[in-house]
Design an enzyme around this catalytic site. Structure first.
Site, mmCIF file in Angstrom:
data_model
loop_
_atom_site.group_PDB
_atom_site.id
_atom_site.type_symbol
_atom_site.label_atom_id
_atom_site.label_comp_id
_atom_site.label_asym_id
_atom_site.label_seq_id
_atom_site.Cartn_x
_atom_site.Cartn_y
_atom_site.Cartn_z
ATOM 1 N N SER A 1 0.868 -1.176 0.000
ATOM 2 C CA SER A 1 0.000 0.000 0.000
ATOM 3 C C SER A 1 0.896 1.214 0.000
ATOM 4 O O SER A 1 1.950 1.211 0.637
ATOM 5 C CB SER A 1 -0.876 0.060 1.249
ATOM 6 O OG SER A 1 -1.949 -0.824 1.143
ATOM 7 N N GLU B 1 -0.067 18.410 -7.308
ATOM 8 C CA GLU B 1 -1.354 18.388 -8.002
ATOM 9 C C GLU B 1 -2.345 17.414 -7.377
ATOM 10 O O GLU B 1 -3.452 17.284 -7.858
ATOM 11 C CB GLU B 1 -1.147 18.030 -9.479
ATOM 12 C CG GLU B 1 -0.261 18.984 -10.238
ATOM 13 C CD GLU B 1 1.241 18.766 -10.020
ATOM 14 O OE1 GLU B 1 2.019 19.626 -10.453
ATOM 15 O OE2 GLU B 1 1.633 17.747 -9.403
ATOM 16 N N SER B 2 -1.995 16.683 -6.353
ATOM 17 C CA SER B 2 -2.828 15.810 -5.539
ATOM 18 C C SER B 2 -2.098 14.524 -5.202
ATOM 19 O O SER B 2 -1.142 14.559 -4.459
ATOM 20 C CB SER B 2 -4.205 15.525 -6.129
ATOM 21 O OG SER B 2 -5.044 15.056 -5.088
ATOM 22 N N HIS C 1 -2.929 -0.044 -3.767
ATOM 23 C CA HIS C 1 -3.018 -1.160 -2.822
ATOM 24 C C HIS C 1 -3.020 -2.428 -3.668
ATOM 25 O O HIS C 1 -3.791 -2.530 -4.620
ATOM 26 C CB HIS C 1 -4.281 -1.093 -1.965
ATOM 27 C CG HIS C 1 -4.250 -2.072 -0.839
ATOM 28 N ND1 HIS C 1 -3.569 -1.828 0.340
ATOM 29 C CD2 HIS C 1 -4.761 -3.305 -0.720
ATOM 30 C CE1 HIS C 1 -3.693 -2.872 1.139
ATOM 31 N NE2 HIS C 1 -4.411 -3.784 0.524
ATOM 32 N N CYS D 1 -4.966 17.726 -10.544
ATOM 33 C CA CYS D 1 -5.623 18.942 -10.986
ATOM 34 C C CYS D 1 -4.707 19.720 -11.920
ATOM 35 O O CYS D 1 -3.575 19.311 -12.175
ATOM 36 C CB CYS D 1 -6.018 19.792 -9.771
ATOM 37 S SG CYS D 1 -4.637 20.222 -8.707
#
Length: 172
Positions: free
Chosen positions: A111, A118-119, A124, A139
């Site tokens: 994980s 940008e995020s 997982h 974004c």
């Protein structure tokens, strides 16, 4: 996990100090949350890569891809996953801030998250089922769809399912 260890993982080392002051971090958060004007991803005057997107007449915060890989290989390899995430960031034109991956035992699943300006990209894996679940949220100018072919190349899945959401559509 100790408080200091948890803060360190967030980039705040209480023993040595953070690379950013609290005021700098707050200014960055305020700056991102404050775009009240009409901002488009094709604005050449804006050097930021984390602004809202206007596409097909819709304004939204970013594109969120939910990606599932079935029949995939190498899902227990931290090195392979790290390399794939870094290449995704590069191909998408995003800015990597930090990658954190955790290897589980005994099944070998992984994980993790790549935190981006940008995020993020998260993963997982279930190597015992040859399955991986990822989400790619970006974004601004970033091109999250570029990640799909990178993931195909790294993990050689027999099947890939991609769902797309426009986050914040009608809300921003």
């Amino acid at each position: 996990m100790s408080l200091n260890n948890g803060l360190f993982q967030l980039g705040i080392d209480l023993q040595r100090g953070s690379s950013n002051t609290q005021a700098e971090v707050q200014a960055e958060v305020i700056e991102f949350k404050a775009p009240h004007g009409e901002v488009t991803a094709d604005s050449s005057s804006d050097e930021r890569k984390d602004f809202f997107i206007v596409k097909d007449g819709e304004k939204y915060a970013g594109t969120h891809l939910i990606i599932e890989l079935a029949g995939a290989k190498f899902l227990d390899s931290i090195e392979k996953i790290d390399a794939a995430m870094r290449e995704c960031v590069e191909k998408a034109g995003a800015t990597l801030l930090h990658i954190h991956l955790h290897h589980f035992t005994p099944n070998g699943g992984v994980s993790g998250v790549a935190v981006l300006s940008e995020s993020h990209i998260s993963i997982h894996t279930w190597p015992e089922a040859d399955y991986a679940a990822l989400d790619v949220f970006m974004c601004g100018d970033a091109r999250p769809h570029e990640c799909v072919e990178v993931l195909r190349a790294h993990f050689e899945p027999t099947d890939v399912v991609v769902d797309e959401l426009r986050r914040g559509k009608g809300l921003v």
